[in-house]
Design a protein around this motif. Sequence first.
Motif, short mmCIF file in Angstrom:
data_model
loop_
_atom_site.label_atom_id
_atom_site.label_comp_id
_atom_site.label_asym_id
_atom_site.label_seq_id
_atom_site.Cartn_x
_atom_site.Cartn_y
_atom_site.Cartn_z
N THR A 81 0.81 -1.23 0.00
CA THR A 81 0.00 0.00 0.00
C THR A 81 0.85 1.28 0.00
O THR A 81 0.55 2.22 -0.73
CB THR A 81 -0.98 -0.03 1.18
OG1 THR A 81 -1.67 -1.28 1.13
CG2 THR A 81 -2.00 1.09 1.10
N ASP A 111 8.31 -11.77 11.19
CA ASP A 111 7.34 -12.39 12.10
C ASP A 111 7.91 -13.69 12.66
O ASP A 111 8.81 -14.28 12.07
CB ASP A 111 6.05 -12.73 11.33
CG ASP A 111 5.16 -11.51 11.13
OD1 ASP A 111 5.22 -10.59 11.96
OD2 ASP A 111 4.41 -11.49 10.13
N ARG A 117 2.36 -18.19 8.96
CA ARG A 117 3.06 -16.92 9.21
C ARG A 117 4.51 -17.10 8.79
O ARG A 117 5.22 -17.94 9.35
CB ARG A 117 2.97 -16.57 10.68
CG ARG A 117 3.23 -15.10 10.97
CD ARG A 117 3.03 -14.78 12.44
NE ARG A 117 1.63 -14.84 12.85
CZ ARG A 117 0.73 -13.90 12.59
NH1 ARG A 117 1.08 -12.82 11.94
NH2 ARG A 117 -0.51 -14.03 12.97
N PHE A 121 6.46 -13.75 2.24
CA PHE A 121 5.14 -14.24 1.83
C PHE A 121 4.67 -13.44 0.64
O PHE A 121 5.30 -12.46 0.24
CB PHE A 121 4.15 -14.16 3.01
CG PHE A 121 3.96 -12.76 3.54
CD1 PHE A 121 4.84 -12.22 4.44
CD2 PHE A 121 2.90 -11.98 3.10
CE1 PHE A 121 4.67 -10.91 4.92
CE2 PHE A 121 2.72 -10.68 3.57
CZ PHE A 121 3.62 -10.15 4.48
N ASN A 125 -2.62 -7.59 -4.43
CA ASN A 125 -3.02 -6.35 -3.78
C ASN A 125 -3.80 -5.44 -4.75
O ASN A 125 -3.37 -5.22 -5.88
CB ASN A 125 -1.75 -5.64 -3.31
CG ASN A 125 -2.02 -4.40 -2.50
OD1 ASN A 125 -2.17 -4.48 -1.28
ND2 ASN A 125 -2.10 -3.26 -3.15
N ARG A 271 -7.35 -2.72 13.18
CA ARG A 271 -6.22 -3.35 12.50
C ARG A 271 -4.94 -2.58 12.83
O ARG A 271 -4.98 -1.38 13.04
CB ARG A 271 -6.46 -3.39 10.99
CG ARG A 271 -7.33 -4.60 10.61
CD ARG A 271 -7.84 -4.62 9.21
NE ARG A 271 -6.87 -4.43 8.14
CZ ARG A 271 -5.96 -5.32 7.75
NH1 ARG A 271 -5.87 -6.47 8.37
NH2 ARG A 271 -5.15 -5.06 6.76
N LEU A 292 -6.99 -14.60 5.87
CA LEU A 292 -6.51 -14.87 4.50
C LEU A 292 -6.34 -13.58 3.71
O LEU A 292 -5.65 -13.57 2.69
CB LEU A 292 -7.53 -15.75 3.75
CG LEU A 292 -7.91 -17.09 4.34
CD1 LEU A 292 -8.69 -17.90 3.33
CD2 LEU A 292 -6.68 -17.86 4.77
N ALA A 293 -7.00 -12.53 4.16
CA ALA A 293 -6.91 -11.25 3.45
C ALA A 293 -7.29 -10.14 4.41
O ALA A 293 -7.95 -10.39 5.42
CB ALA A 293 -7.88 -11.24 2.26
P1 HAM Z 1 -2.28 -7.09 6.21
O1 HAM Z 1 -3.51 -7.48 6.96
O2 HAM Z 1 -1.08 -6.71 7.01
O3 HAM Z 1 -2.74 -5.91 5.25
O4 HAM Z 1 -1.90 -8.26 5.23
C1 HAM Z 1 -2.83 -8.79 4.31
C2 HAM Z 1 -2.71 -10.30 4.25
O5 HAM Z 1 -1.36 -10.68 3.97
C3 HAM Z 1 -3.03 -11.01 5.57
O6 HAM Z 1 -4.42 -11.17 5.73
C4 HAM Z 1 -2.33 -12.33 5.33
O7 HAM Z 1 -3.14 -13.18 4.54
C5 HAM Z 1 -1.10 -11.93 4.55
N1 HAM Z 1 0.06 -11.87 5.49
C6 HAM Z 1 0.43 -10.85 6.27
N2 HAM Z 1 1.54 -11.17 6.99
C7 HAM Z 1 1.86 -12.44 6.65
C8 HAM Z 1 2.89 -13.35 7.05
N3 HAM Z 1 3.84 -13.02 7.92
N4 HAM Z 1 2.91 -14.59 6.48
C9 HAM Z 1 1.96 -14.95 5.57
N5 HAM Z 1 0.97 -14.14 5.16
C10 HAM Z 1 0.91 -12.90 5.69
C11 HAM Z 1 -1.89 -5.28 4.39
O8 HAM Z 1 -0.81 -5.69 4.06
C12 HAM Z 1 -2.51 -4.03 3.77
N6 HAM Z 1 -1.50 -3.41 2.89
C13 HAM Z 1 -3.79 -4.37 3.02
C14 HAM Z 1 -4.41 -3.18 2.35
C15 HAM Z 1 -4.32 -2.88 1.01
N7 HAM Z 1 -5.12 -2.23 2.93
C16 HAM Z 1 -5.48 -1.33 2.02
N8 HAM Z 1 -4.98 -1.71 0.86
#
Ligand code: HAM
Length: 432
Positions: A81, A111, A117, A121, A125, A271, A292-293
């Motif tokens: 983002t 992490d 996790r 990853f 987006n 969040r 998942l998102a």
């Molecule tokens: P976030 O909730 O930090 O949001 O990450 C979005 C998704 O990325 C999480 O729901 C998860 O599925 C995946 N994710 C995050 N961290 C990890 C990890 N350590 N290992 C595996 N999967 C992971 C964002 O990143 C925001 N930029 C979303 C957004 C876009 N908001 C507005 N626009």
Amino acid sequence: MGSFKTVRGMRDFLPEEAKIMKYIEDKARKTAELYGYKEIITPVVESYELLAAKAGEEVRARMYAFKDLGGRKVALRPEFTASVARLVATTLRNEPKPLRLFCVGSLYRYDEPQKGRFREFWQSNFELMGSDKPEADAEILLLTNRFMKSVGLKNYAFKIGHVGVLRNILSHEGVEEETQNRVMQLMDKKLYEEALKIVGDSGASEKCIETLQKLVNLKGENTAKVLEEMADIVRGYAAATDAVKNLGEIINFVEEPDEKLSITIDAGFARGLEYYTGIIFEVYVPELEIALAGGGRYNKLVELFGGEPTPAVGVAHGIDRIMLALQEQKTSLKAGGEKTVMVIPVNESLNSEALRISEMLRAEGIPVETEVMGRKVSKALEDADRRGINHVIIVGEKELKDEAVVLRNMRKKQQSTVKIEKLAEKISQDSL
Ligand code: HAM
């Protein structure tokens, strides 16, 4: 040298897993096309300051940050983002709005590695820039729904909240943004008592604490009922009341289409990322406790990065976690019945002929593996069988005299002599 392992938190994706990851990525790209999002590619390394600005304490503390050889403080991106907002604040500044931008790639967060996790990853987006209307928020929810459905996920559900409700109450009480951020971080971790204590310590009224406490306890799938109760709880806080109304409008849009989304409104949902100003949401499946998102509205970020005031809303889908969820749900992927072919020359003098036929088929779009181990036909056939190759072409002198080869259907265990010029047609038409 000793033997090497991957660095902790990093993984190799072997062909089967890589295929699933690419399959999910393809579905994301298809979703982008369906909704008119244009793909952009941004760098993995960005300035630390940009990435850290609104990432929130949790993500900020886990960034892979370092000085490059030129002495610049940089970091590996923990999310997309900030990069997209940077672009819209600078290079894309004068592009007509709305701007719909899509990216997919790897992200890095230090992490603690555990199920779902990882330190590296992947996300797909989507960012919709330039609209503050509820239909824009609804679009992000709907495309997420369509994407989740298209990869074959079952029983996924949206958890939805609105930081505008919480922040507007705190602002009304004069709670500073810094303190609000700390409160949101704690609420994100469900440490509500600690969060409310900080609100109390910052001089907010009893009524404020009570209001927040009620919101924290309010959640449910009956969206109309929850929205009504939310409105009741925040009465007297004008901006928070508007935020509840905004949430209602968005929910209305996504509940209208034929495929109704499965939604739980969670009034105390927060969040960790600090840029959110409006609706926030996450997607869950019953098999996994992790999201998942995740996404939401952020109306101030582009301006913070020096751009025009640009309301925005977006989402990131965790590709690794979607893969994990598909495995947990034992979903078999419709990866398309590719017609893989192996070309085997019966002896070395026919190698160049085998290569020529392989190239001819590839030019027709048929995937081909050419025998390169110099094995006897029987050995190469055994290998083709073991690896699930659909068709084998055996290049022999006798058939070549008639411009033909032997085509063997490995599943049916049938073979026939086929003219080379008819090969591509025959393979494409042959049922497996
Ligand atoms: P976030 O909730 O930090 O949001 O990450 C979005 C998704 O990325 C999480 O729901 C998860 O599925 C995946 N994710 C995050 N961290 C990890 C990890 N350590 N290992 C595996 N999967 C992971 C964002 O990143 C925001 N930029 C979303 C957004 C876009 N908001 C507005 N626009």
